[in-house]
Design a protein around this motif. Structure first.
Motif, PDB file in Angstrom:
ATOM      1  N   VAL A   5       0.326  -3.027  25.471  1.00 46.89           N
ATOM      2  CA  VAL A   5       1.424  -3.696  26.151  1.00 46.89           C
ATOM      3  C   VAL A   5       0.905  -4.191  27.489  1.00 46.89           C
ATOM      4  CG1 VAL A   5       3.889  -3.492  26.554  1.00 46.89           C
ATOM      5  CG2 VAL A   5       2.728  -1.658  25.401  1.00 46.89           C
ATOM      6  N   TYR A   6       1.270  -5.381  27.838  1.00 44.76           N
ATOM      7  CA  TYR A   6       0.832  -5.956  29.110  1.00 44.76           C
ATOM      8  C   TYR A   6       1.889  -5.690  30.174  1.00 44.76           C
ATOM      9  CZ  TYR A   6      -2.639  -8.283  26.275  1.00 44.76           C
ATOM     10  OH  TYR A   6      -3.673  -8.526  25.420  1.00 44.76           O
ATOM     11  N   ALA A   7       1.437  -5.236  31.318  1.00 45.43           N
ATOM     12  CA  ALA A   7       2.340  -4.934  32.427  1.00 45.43           C
ATOM     13  C   ALA A   7       2.856  -6.213  33.061  1.00 45.43           C
ATOM     14  CB  ALA A   7       1.609  -4.091  33.465  1.00 45.43           C
ATOM     15  N   SER A   8       4.024  -6.102  33.670  1.00 44.71           N
ATOM     16  CA  SER A   8       4.573  -7.260  34.380  1.00 44.71           C
ATOM     17  C   SER A   8       3.654  -7.596  35.546  1.00 44.71           C
ATOM     18  CB  SER A   8       5.979  -6.957  34.879  1.00 44.71           C
ATOM     19  OG  SER A   8       5.957  -5.940  35.839  1.00 44.71           O
ATOM     20  N   THR A   9       3.726  -8.831  35.970  1.00 43.90           N
ATOM     21  CA  THR A   9       2.847  -9.290  37.040  1.00 43.90           C
ATOM     22  C   THR A   9       3.622  -9.395  38.359  1.00 43.90           C
ATOM     23  OG1 THR A   9       3.320 -11.628  36.680  1.00 43.90           O
ATOM     24  CG2 THR A   9       1.524 -10.661  35.386  1.00 43.90           C
ATOM     25  N   PRO A  10       2.908  -9.349  39.477  1.00 44.55           N
ATOM     26  CA  PRO A  10       3.577  -9.562  40.769  1.00 44.55           C
ATOM     27  C   PRO A  10       4.248 -10.943  40.833  1.00 44.55           C
ATOM     28  CG  PRO A  10       1.381  -8.659  41.108  1.00 44.55           C
ATOM     29  CD  PRO A  10       1.506  -8.986  39.640  1.00 44.55           C
ATOM     30  N   GLU A  11       3.660 -11.920  40.157  1.00 43.73           N
ATOM     31  CA  GLU A  11       4.241 -13.264  40.146  1.00 43.73           C
ATOM     32  C   GLU A  11       5.601 -13.264  39.456  1.00 43.73           C
ATOM     33  OE1 GLU A  11       1.063 -12.605  39.231  1.00 43.73           O
ATOM     34  OE2 GLU A  11      -0.020 -13.583  40.872  1.00 43.73           O
ATOM     35  N   GLN A  12       5.726 -12.483  38.387  1.00 47.90           N
ATOM     36  CA  GLN A  12       7.017 -12.381  37.711  1.00 47.90           C
ATOM     37  C   GLN A  12       8.058 -11.772  38.645  1.00 47.90           C
ATOM     38  OE1 GLN A  12       5.941 -10.122  34.153  1.00 47.90           O
ATOM     39  NE2 GLN A  12       6.681 -11.833  32.933  1.00 47.90           N
ATOM     40  N   GLU A  13       7.677 -10.712  39.310  1.00 52.65           N
ATOM     41  CA  GLU A  13       8.608 -10.076  40.226  1.00 52.65           C
ATOM     42  C   GLU A  13       8.988 -11.010  41.377  1.00 52.65           C
ATOM     43  OE1 GLU A  13       7.191  -6.150  41.212  1.00 52.65           O
ATOM     44  OE2 GLU A  13       6.957  -5.663  39.080  1.00 52.65           O
ATOM     45  N   GLN A  14       8.027 -11.823  41.837  1.00 48.96           N
ATOM     46  CA  GLN A  14       8.305 -12.810  42.882  1.00 48.96           C
ATOM     47  C   GLN A  14       9.279 -13.871  42.368  1.00 48.96           C
ATOM     48  OE1 GLN A  14       7.464 -12.885  46.092  1.00 48.96           O
ATOM     49  NE2 GLN A  14       8.560 -14.804  46.357  1.00 48.96           N
ATOM     50  N   THR A  15       9.071 -14.328  41.153  1.00 48.33           N
ATOM     51  CA  THR A  15       9.955 -15.336  40.555  1.00 48.33           C
ATOM     52  C   THR A  15      11.365 -14.787  40.408  1.00 48.33           C
ATOM     53  OG1 THR A  15       8.102 -16.346  39.385  1.00 48.33           O
ATOM     54  CG2 THR A  15      10.310 -16.842  38.553  1.00 48.33           C
ATOM     55  N   ILE A  16      11.483 -13.549  39.965  1.00 51.00           N
ATOM     56  CA  ILE A  16      12.797 -12.918  39.834  1.00 51.00           C
ATOM     57  C   ILE A  16      13.469 -12.841  41.208  1.00 51.00           C
ATOM     58  CG2 ILE A  16      13.975 -10.742  39.307  1.00 51.00           C
ATOM     59  CD1 ILE A  16      11.810 -10.413  37.043  1.00 51.00           C
ATOM     60  N   SER A  17      12.728 -12.448  42.219  1.00 50.40           N
ATOM     61  CA  SER A  17      13.278 -12.384  43.582  1.00 50.40           C
ATOM     62  C   SER A  17      13.739 -13.750  44.063  1.00 50.40           C
ATOM     63  CB  SER A  17      12.235 -11.838  44.560  1.00 50.40           C
ATOM     64  OG  SER A  17      11.971 -10.510  44.290  1.00 50.40           O
ATOM     65  N   GLU A  18      12.961 -14.796  43.743  1.00 50.58           N
ATOM     66  CA  GLU A  18      13.337 -16.151  44.142  1.00 50.58           C
ATOM     67  C   GLU A  18      14.628 -16.593  43.454  1.00 50.58           C
ATOM     68  OE1 GLU A  18       9.869 -18.538  43.335  1.00 50.58           O
ATOM     69  OE2 GLU A  18       8.733 -17.596  44.963  1.00 50.58           O
ATOM     70  N   PHE A  19      14.777 -16.262  42.166  1.00 47.68           N
ATOM     71  CA  PHE A  19      16.012 -16.616  41.451  1.00 47.68           C
ATOM     72  C   PHE A  19      17.212 -15.872  42.025  1.00 47.68           C
ATOM     73  CE2 PHE A  19      13.590 -17.999  37.436  1.00 47.68           C
ATOM     74  CZ  PHE A  19      13.727 -19.343  37.759  1.00 47.68           C
ATOM     75  N   VAL A  20      17.028 -14.602  42.354  1.00 45.53           N
ATOM     76  CA  VAL A  20      18.112 -13.822  42.945  1.00 45.53           C
ATOM     77  C   VAL A  20      18.488 -14.404  44.312  1.00 45.53           C
ATOM     78  CG1 VAL A  20      18.740 -11.561  43.894  1.00 45.53           C
ATOM     79  CG2 VAL A  20      17.622 -11.706  41.654  1.00 45.53           C
ATOM     80  N   CYS A  21      17.492 -14.765  45.115  1.00 42.64           N
ATOM     81  CA  CYS A  21      17.759 -15.403  46.414  1.00 42.64           C
ATOM     82  C   CYS A  21      18.504 -16.721  46.228  1.00 42.64           C
ATOM     83  CB  CYS A  21      16.462 -15.635  47.182  1.00 42.64           C
ATOM     84  SG  CYS A  21      15.772 -14.145  47.891  1.00 42.64           S
ATOM     85  N   HIS A  22      18.108 -17.486  45.227  1.00 42.02           N
ATOM     86  CA  HIS A  22      18.771 -18.757  44.935  1.00 42.02           C
ATOM     87  C   HIS A  22      20.243 -18.516  44.580  1.00 42.02           C
ATOM     88  CE1 HIS A  22      19.206 -22.912  43.620  1.00 42.02           C
ATOM     89  NE2 HIS A  22      19.782 -22.448  42.525  1.00 42.02           N
ATOM     90  N   LEU A  23      20.496 -17.529  43.770  1.00 43.25           N
ATOM     91  CA  LEU A  23      21.883 -17.205  43.418  1.00 43.25           C
ATOM     92  C   LEU A  23      22.692 -16.847  44.664  1.00 43.25           C
ATOM     93  CD1 LEU A  23      21.275 -15.264  40.130  1.00 43.25           C
ATOM     94  CD2 LEU A  23      22.983 -17.052  40.400  1.00 43.25           C
ATOM     95  N   TYR A  24      22.111 -16.012  45.529  1.00 43.71           N
ATOM     96  CA  TYR A  24      22.829 -15.583  46.731  1.00 43.71           C
ATOM     97  C   TYR A  24      22.984 -16.686  47.771  1.00 43.71           C
ATOM     98  CZ  TYR A  24      23.626 -10.648  45.839  1.00 43.71           C
ATOM     99  OH  TYR A  24      24.100  -9.457  45.343  1.00 43.71           O
ATOM    100  N   SER A  25      22.016 -17.585  47.878  1.00 45.07           N
ATOM    101  CA  SER A  25      22.088 -18.585  48.950  1.00 45.07           C
ATOM    102  C   SER A  25      22.633 -19.936  48.498  1.00 45.07           C
ATOM    103  CB  SER A  25      20.708 -18.784  49.583  1.00 45.07           C
ATOM    104  OG  SER A  25      19.807 -19.333  48.646  1.00 45.07           O
ATOM    105  N   GLU A  26      22.485 -20.281  47.237  1.00 50.24           N
ATOM    106  CA  GLU A  26      22.894 -21.608  46.782  1.00 50.24           C
ATOM    107  C   GLU A  26      24.120 -21.599  45.873  1.00 50.24           C
ATOM    108  OE1 GLU A  26      21.394 -24.453  47.803  1.00 50.24           O
ATOM    109  OE2 GLU A  26      20.007 -23.275  49.018  1.00 50.24           O
ATOM    110  N   ILE A  27      24.306 -20.561  45.106  1.00 52.41           N
ATOM    111  CA  ILE A  27      25.369 -20.570  44.099  1.00 52.41           C
ATOM    112  C   ILE A  27      26.578 -19.742  44.525  1.00 52.41           C
ATOM    113  CG2 ILE A  27      25.956 -19.922  41.728  1.00 52.41           C
ATOM    114  CD1 ILE A  27      23.105 -20.724  40.951  1.00 52.41           C
ATOM    115  N   LEU A  28      26.373 -18.483  44.822  1.00 58.44           N
ATOM    116  CA  LEU A  28      27.514 -17.621  45.136  1.00 58.44           C
ATOM    117  C   LEU A  28      28.345 -18.113  46.320  1.00 58.44           C
ATOM    118  CD1 LEU A  28      26.079 -14.042  44.418  1.00 58.44           C
ATOM    119  CD2 LEU A  28      27.491 -15.499  42.949  1.00 58.44           C
ATOM    120  N   PRO A  29      27.749 -18.687  47.385  1.00 59.62           N
ATOM    121  CA  PRO A  29      28.595 -19.187  48.484  1.00 59.62           C
ATOM    122  C   PRO A  29      29.549 -20.310  48.073  1.00 59.62           C
ATOM    123  CG  PRO A  29      26.362 -18.885  49.264  1.00 59.62           C
ATOM    124  CD  PRO A  29      26.331 -18.722  47.758  1.00 59.62           C
TER     125      PRO A  29
END
Length: 133
Positions: A5-29
């Protein structure tokens, strides 16, 4: 039998963080006021539970894909207009996120009508410039 099994990458975690930030800053408001968004943050909405992390590459891709689909459905009014088709897709991707420990208590109907102006005044919205006045 041994399974690799291949472990998740730091880039994946960064992408997830960016999507969550996008939701909080661009969509939810556009749909919720600052007080509601603050309570989402305090409740850990869209955050992995403490001590949890994304274990495998596959899990990371599923989470990224689910976030991306949800964002696309919410951001495109022409997609929201075709309700029945995309409501099921919304529910399925919400369930995928929740199966990996993300809290996503929103439902499809909350995003049908924008409650706020197109350019909401919110402390969570990204600023349009970097200068303080």
């Amino acid at each position: 039998m041994l399974k690799v099994v291949y472990a998740s990458t730091p880039e994946q975690e960064q992408t997830i963080s960016e999507f969550v930030c996008h939701l909080y800053s661009e969509i939810l408001p556009k749909y919720f006021d600052d007080h509601e968004i603050q309570s989402f943050i305090e409740l850990g909405i869209l955050q992995l539970p403490q001590g949890e992390w994304i274990h495998t590459l596959r899990e990371g891709f599923k989470i990224i894909t689910s976030l991306q689909v949800l964002i696309d459905i919410i951001e495109k009014p022409e997609i929201i207009a075709v309700r029945e088709e995309y409501e099921e897709m919304f529910k399925k991707n919400k369930q995928i996120l929740e199966s990996y420990g993300f809290s996503f208590p929103f439902n499809y109907h909350q995003f049908l009508d924008r409650k706020r102006s197109e350019i909401p005044l919110s402390m969570y919205t990204k600023s349009s410039n970097a200068y303080l006045i």
